[in-house]
Design a protein around this motif. Structure first.
Motif, PDB file in Angstrom:
ATOM      1  N   PRO A  89       0.831  -1.213   0.000  1.00 28.02           N
ATOM      2  CA  PRO A  89       0.000   0.000   0.000  1.00 28.02           C
ATOM      3  C   PRO A  89       0.862   1.257   0.000  1.00 28.02           C
ATOM      4  O   PRO A  89       1.844   1.342   0.740  1.00 28.02           O
ATOM      5  CB  PRO A  89      -0.778  -0.123   1.315  1.00 28.02           C
ATOM      6  CG  PRO A  89       0.155  -0.867   2.227  1.00 28.02           C
ATOM      7  CD  PRO A  89       0.944  -1.801   1.345  1.00 28.02           C
ATOM      8  N   ARG A  90       0.494   2.219  -0.851  1.00 24.33           N
ATOM      9  CA  ARG A  90       1.184   3.497  -0.879  1.00 24.33           C
ATOM     10  C   ARG A  90       0.236   4.560  -1.401  1.00 24.33           C
ATOM     11  O   ARG A  90      -0.599   4.281  -2.259  1.00 24.33           O
ATOM     12  CB  ARG A  90       2.404   3.476  -1.812  1.00 24.33           C
ATOM     13  CG  ARG A  90       3.447   2.439  -1.509  1.00 24.33           C
ATOM     14  CD  ARG A  90       4.616   2.529  -2.489  1.00 24.33           C
ATOM     15  NE  ARG A  90       5.492   1.363  -2.366  1.00 24.33           N
ATOM     16  CZ  ARG A  90       5.423   0.301  -3.142  1.00 24.33           C
ATOM     17  NH1 ARG A  90       4.531   0.256  -4.136  1.00 24.33           N
ATOM     18  NH2 ARG A  90       6.243  -0.719  -2.958  1.00 24.33           N
ATOM     19  N   SER A  91       0.428   5.778  -0.912  1.00 19.55           N
ATOM     20  CA  SER A  91      -0.199   6.926  -1.560  1.00 19.55           C
ATOM     21  C   SER A  91       0.830   7.502  -2.526  1.00 19.55           C
ATOM     22  O   SER A  91       2.000   7.094  -2.534  1.00 19.55           O
ATOM     23  CB  SER A  91      -0.602   7.979  -0.524  1.00 19.55           C
ATOM     24  OG  SER A  91       0.525   8.744  -0.112  1.00 19.55           O
ATOM     25  N   LEU A  92       0.406   8.464  -3.324  1.00 23.02           N
ATOM     26  CA  LEU A  92       1.326   9.091  -4.273  1.00 23.02           C
ATOM     27  C   LEU A  92       2.365   9.958  -3.576  1.00 23.02           C
ATOM     28  O   LEU A  92       3.346  10.388  -4.193  1.00 23.02           O
ATOM     29  CB  LEU A  92       0.542   9.918  -5.295  1.00 23.02           C
ATOM     30  CG  LEU A  92      -0.385   9.111  -6.218  1.00 23.02           C
ATOM     31  CD1 LEU A  92      -1.237  10.051  -7.063  1.00 23.02           C
ATOM     32  CD2 LEU A  92       0.424   8.174  -7.116  1.00 23.02           C
ATOM     33  N   TYR A  93       2.161  10.219  -2.290  1.00 24.68           N
ATOM     34  CA  TYR A  93       3.105  11.021  -1.518  1.00 24.68           C
ATOM     35  C   TYR A  93       4.195  10.154  -0.891  1.00 24.68           C
ATOM     36  O   TYR A  93       5.165  10.680  -0.345  1.00 24.68           O
ATOM     37  CB  TYR A  93       2.373  11.797  -0.422  1.00 24.68           C
ATOM     38  CG  TYR A  93       1.441  12.854  -0.971  1.00 24.68           C
ATOM     39  CD1 TYR A  93       1.881  14.159  -1.188  1.00 24.68           C
ATOM     40  CD2 TYR A  93       0.127  12.544  -1.287  1.00 24.68           C
ATOM     41  CE1 TYR A  93       1.026  15.124  -1.703  1.00 24.68           C
ATOM     42  CE2 TYR A  93      -0.742  13.496  -1.807  1.00 24.68           C
ATOM     43  CZ  TYR A  93      -0.281  14.791  -2.022  1.00 24.68           C
ATOM     44  OH  TYR A  93      -1.131  15.746  -2.542  1.00 24.68           O
ATOM     45  N   ASN A  94       4.035   8.850  -0.942  1.00 25.48           N
ATOM     46  CA  ASN A  94       5.021   7.929  -0.374  1.00 25.48           C
ATOM     47  C   ASN A  94       6.122   7.611  -1.382  1.00 25.48           C
ATOM     48  O   ASN A  94       5.940   7.753  -2.590  1.00 25.48           O
ATOM     49  CB  ASN A  94       4.356   6.614   0.044  1.00 25.48           C
ATOM     50  CG  ASN A  94       3.339   6.781   1.149  1.00 25.48           C
ATOM     51  OD1 ASN A  94       2.311   6.119   1.168  1.00 25.48           O
ATOM     52  ND2 ASN A  94       3.625   7.673   2.090  1.00 25.48           N
ATOM     53  N   THR A  95       7.261   7.155  -0.859  1.00 24.24           N
ATOM     54  CA  THR A  95       8.365   6.742  -1.721  1.00 24.24           C
ATOM     55  C   THR A  95       8.033   5.421  -2.405  1.00 24.24           C
ATOM     56  O   THR A  95       7.598   4.465  -1.763  1.00 24.24           O
ATOM     57  CB  THR A  95       9.649   6.572  -0.895  1.00 24.24           C
ATOM     58  OG1 THR A  95      10.008   7.832  -0.326  1.00 24.24           O
ATOM     59  CG2 THR A  95      10.802   6.079  -1.771  1.00 24.24           C
ATOM     60  N   VAL A  96       8.228   5.397  -3.713  1.00 22.50           N
ATOM     61  CA  VAL A  96       8.062   4.185  -4.517  1.00 22.50           C
ATOM     62  C   VAL A  96       9.441   3.812  -5.071  1.00 22.50           C
ATOM     63  O   VAL A  96      10.133   4.669  -5.633  1.00 22.50           O
ATOM     64  CB  VAL A  96       7.089   4.416  -5.695  1.00 22.50           C
ATOM     65  CG1 VAL A  96       6.863   3.113  -6.462  1.00 22.50           C
ATOM     66  CG2 VAL A  96       5.776   4.994  -5.205  1.00 22.50           C
ATOM     67  N   MET A  97       9.839   2.566  -4.905  1.00 23.57           N
ATOM     68  CA  MET A  97      11.156   2.147  -5.382  1.00 23.57           C
ATOM     69  C   MET A  97      11.046   0.889  -6.233  1.00 23.57           C
ATOM     70  O   MET A  97      10.427  -0.092  -5.816  1.00 23.57           O
ATOM     71  CB  MET A  97      12.098   1.887  -4.198  1.00 23.57           C
ATOM     72  CG  MET A  97      13.513   1.514  -4.616  1.00 23.57           C
ATOM     73  SD  MET A  97      14.713   1.542  -3.262  1.00 23.57           S
ATOM     74  CE  MET A  97      14.102   0.203  -2.234  1.00 23.57           C
ATOM     75  N   ASN A  98      11.645   0.957  -7.418  1.00 22.72           N
ATOM     76  CA  ASN A  98      11.753  -0.223  -8.269  1.00 22.72           C
ATOM     77  C   ASN A  98      13.062  -0.921  -7.900  1.00 22.72           C
ATOM     78  O   ASN A  98      14.136  -0.573  -8.391  1.00 22.72           O
ATOM     79  CB  ASN A  98      11.748   0.175  -9.752  1.00 22.72           C
ATOM     80  CG  ASN A  98      11.730  -1.021 -10.678  1.00 22.72           C
ATOM     81  OD1 ASN A  98      12.371  -2.033 -10.418  1.00 22.72           O
ATOM     82  ND2 ASN A  98      10.984  -0.914 -11.770  1.00 22.72           N
ATOM     83  N   GLY A  99      12.957  -1.898  -7.005  1.00 20.35           N
ATOM     84  CA  GLY A  99      14.146  -2.542  -6.460  1.00 20.35           C
ATOM     85  C   GLY A  99      15.028  -3.189  -7.504  1.00 20.35           C
ATOM     86  O   GLY A  99      16.263  -3.130  -7.416  1.00 20.35           O
ATOM     87  N   ASP A 100      14.429  -3.804  -8.518  1.00 21.11           N
ATOM     88  CA  ASP A 100      15.216  -4.476  -9.554  1.00 21.11           C
ATOM     89  C   ASP A 100      16.067  -3.486 -10.338  1.00 21.11           C
ATOM     90  O   ASP A 100      17.247  -3.741 -10.616  1.00 21.11           O
ATOM     91  CB  ASP A 100      14.295  -5.246 -10.511  1.00 21.11           C
ATOM     92  CG  ASP A 100      13.641  -6.453  -9.850  1.00 21.11           C
ATOM     93  OD1 ASP A 100      14.145  -6.897  -8.804  1.00 21.11           O
ATOM     94  OD2 ASP A 100      12.625  -6.929 -10.385  1.00 21.11           O
ATOM     95  N   ASP A 101      15.464  -2.348 -10.714  1.00 23.32           N
ATOM     96  CA  ASP A 101      16.214  -1.339 -11.467  1.00 23.32           C
ATOM     97  C   ASP A 101      17.352  -0.750 -10.628  1.00 23.32           C
ATOM     98  O   ASP A 101      18.469  -0.539 -11.129  1.00 23.32           O
ATOM     99  CB  ASP A 101      15.284  -0.210 -11.915  1.00 23.32           C
ATOM    100  CG  ASP A 101      14.377  -0.627 -13.065  1.00 23.32           C
ATOM    101  OD1 ASP A 101      14.551  -1.751 -13.577  1.00 23.32           O
ATOM    102  OD2 ASP A 101      13.484   0.166 -13.437  1.00 23.32           O
ATOM    103  N   VAL A 102      17.063  -0.482  -9.363  1.00 25.09           N
ATOM    104  CA  VAL A 102      18.079   0.097  -8.480  1.00 25.09           C
ATOM    105  C   VAL A 102      19.223  -0.886  -8.270  1.00 25.09           C
ATOM    106  O   VAL A 102      20.408  -0.512  -8.315  1.00 25.09           O
ATOM    107  CB  VAL A 102      17.457   0.499  -7.124  1.00 25.09           C
ATOM    108  CG1 VAL A 102      18.543   0.967  -6.153  1.00 25.09           C
ATOM    109  CG2 VAL A 102      16.418   1.596  -7.321  1.00 25.09           C
ATOM    110  N   PHE A 103      18.888  -2.144  -8.077  1.00 19.12           N
ATOM    111  CA  PHE A 103      19.922  -3.164  -7.860  1.00 19.12           C
ATOM    112  C   PHE A 103      20.820  -3.294  -9.092  1.00 19.12           C
ATOM    113  O   PHE A 103      22.059  -3.308  -8.978  1.00 19.12           O
ATOM    114  CB  PHE A 103      19.259  -4.510  -7.549  1.00 19.12           C
ATOM    115  CG  PHE A 103      20.227  -5.638  -7.372  1.00 19.12           C
ATOM    116  CD1 PHE A 103      20.953  -5.781  -6.188  1.00 19.12           C
ATOM    117  CD2 PHE A 103      20.437  -6.564  -8.391  1.00 19.12           C
ATOM    118  CE1 PHE A 103      21.864  -6.817  -6.031  1.00 19.12           C
ATOM    119  CE2 PHE A 103      21.340  -7.603  -8.236  1.00 19.12           C
ATOM    120  CZ  PHE A 103      22.052  -7.729  -7.052  1.00 19.12           C
TER     121      PHE A 103
END
Length: 370
Positions: A222-236
């Protein structure tokens, strides 16, 4: 290649600060489940992190540590000619948080003060920028303050990041020595194609009045648009590919090797990534201090906080050569080398202090005497 080299400048002092509120991952087992928490802790190396109080900000942490430097160095505040604050977690949309810090630190009106908006690469970018300002000015000293309060924009129910990020702040004092043996070098890079890899979509002027509704995202969190969203695969993928390449490129450019450095301080992304980078770069464990286990991923503050944690209790004068690398949101990354006398690296401070005057919740708060 954005390579920089400054002669006659040195990091004269370094400090760090964290909130007193300590969140243990064991206490989150009821929320996320014992198996989930144990797997997360094993992969990231995190056992606990720090969380700021309601009105406590990154600049509060930075202020406490920066003031600590000024007092311990017995520094004339008028001698600080530049102040740079680098963070995503600013006090306000306007004015610049650097102006608030300028007031609180009691600096001269002749001091240059400005913000930069960066996260995980804040320290390495900040060092380059503050050195450029100082070298081009008539000032003797400049202060860089980095910090982040990621816990304020992560959804507490988001299993992917709620146990990852911690809050912290870390300033350094840069001095113009005029001595050619004092050298600070670095290499900085950016890949804007990855701007969505770590993002808080709402709250800026692109989507100023976005809904605060929570959504269930494709990863089930669960997230709102104000929360941090991270694409873990891309970052890794970016981290284990581009970061070691850039560090190796820096070593070639400076005609140095890992063996030439006493300490290699990397952004505290997570334990698994740190192990991968150490293996790729052949950094021995005794040369790579770790703080993520007790403080989490503190984003902008990770490098100075890790240095303070590892060397802040040294009492005898001894100059060490540091290789430092920050990488992440942006995507942006880089590497910096500098020598620091460990006697001028101060221990991590714990604080609940916040700037009460700066809390404005009503017109009455705005107009009250300060």
């Amino acid at each position: 290649m954005a390579f920089f080299k400054f002669e006659g400048l040195k990091i004269a002092a370094l400090s760090a600060a964290v909130p007193t509120d300590k969140i243990k991952l064991d206490d989150l087992k009821e929320k996320f489940g014992e198996e989930q928490v144990e797997k997360f802790s094993e992969k990231t190396g995190i056992t606990e992190f720090r969380k700021t109080a309601k009105y406590q900000t990154a600049s509060d942490l930075g202020y406490v540590a920066a003031n600590d430097i000024i007092e311990k160095q017995q520094l004339d505040r008028d001698a600080i000619g530049a102040l740079l604050f680098v963070a995503h977690s600013t006090d306000y949309r306007r004015p610049a948080t650097a102006c608030v810090l300028h007031k609180r630190l009691g600096l001269s009106k002749n001091c240059f003060a400005v913000d930069m908006n960066l996260g995980c690469s804040a320290f390495v970018y900040g060092v380059s920028t503050i050195c450029s300002i100082l070298q081009a000015s008539d000032a003797k000293y400049a202060m860089l303050v980095v910090g982040e309060t990621m816990t304020k924009i992560t959804n507490p129910e988001d299993r992917s990041v709620a146990m990852l990020f911690g809050d912290g702040g870390g300033p350094i004092l840069v001095e113009k020595t005029g001595c050619k043996s004092d050298v600070i070098e670095g290499l900085l890079k950016t890949d804007g194609e990855g701007y969505r890899a770590i993002i808080a979509p709402a709250g800026g002027f692109r989507n100023l009045h976005a809904t605060t509704e929570e959504f269930i995202w494709d990863d089930g969190n669960p997230r709102s648009l104000y929360n941090t969203v991270m694409n873990g695969d891309d970052v890794f993928s970016f981290t284990i590919s581009d970061v070691p390449k850039t560090i190796k490129e820096f070593l070639v450019k400076t005609e140095t090797t890992i063996d030439d450095y006493d300490s290699c301080v990397l952004h505290q992304a997570n334990g698994f990534i740190l192990k991968m980078l150490a293996k790729k770069l052949k950094i021995s464990a005794d040369k790579m201090p770790i703080s993520i286990d007790r403080y989490g991923n503190t984003s902008a503050a990770a490098i100075p906080l890790t240095i303070s944690d590892a060397y802040g209790k040294e009492e005898e004068s001894k100059t060490l050569k540091f290789l430092m690398s920050g990488f992440g949101v942006g995507l942006s990354w880089g590497v910096v080398s500098a020598s620091i006398d460990v006697q001028n690296i101060y221990p991590i401070l714990e604080t609940d202090e916040f700037f009460a005057e700066g809390v404005i919740n009503s017109p009455e708060d705005y107009y009250r005497d300060v």
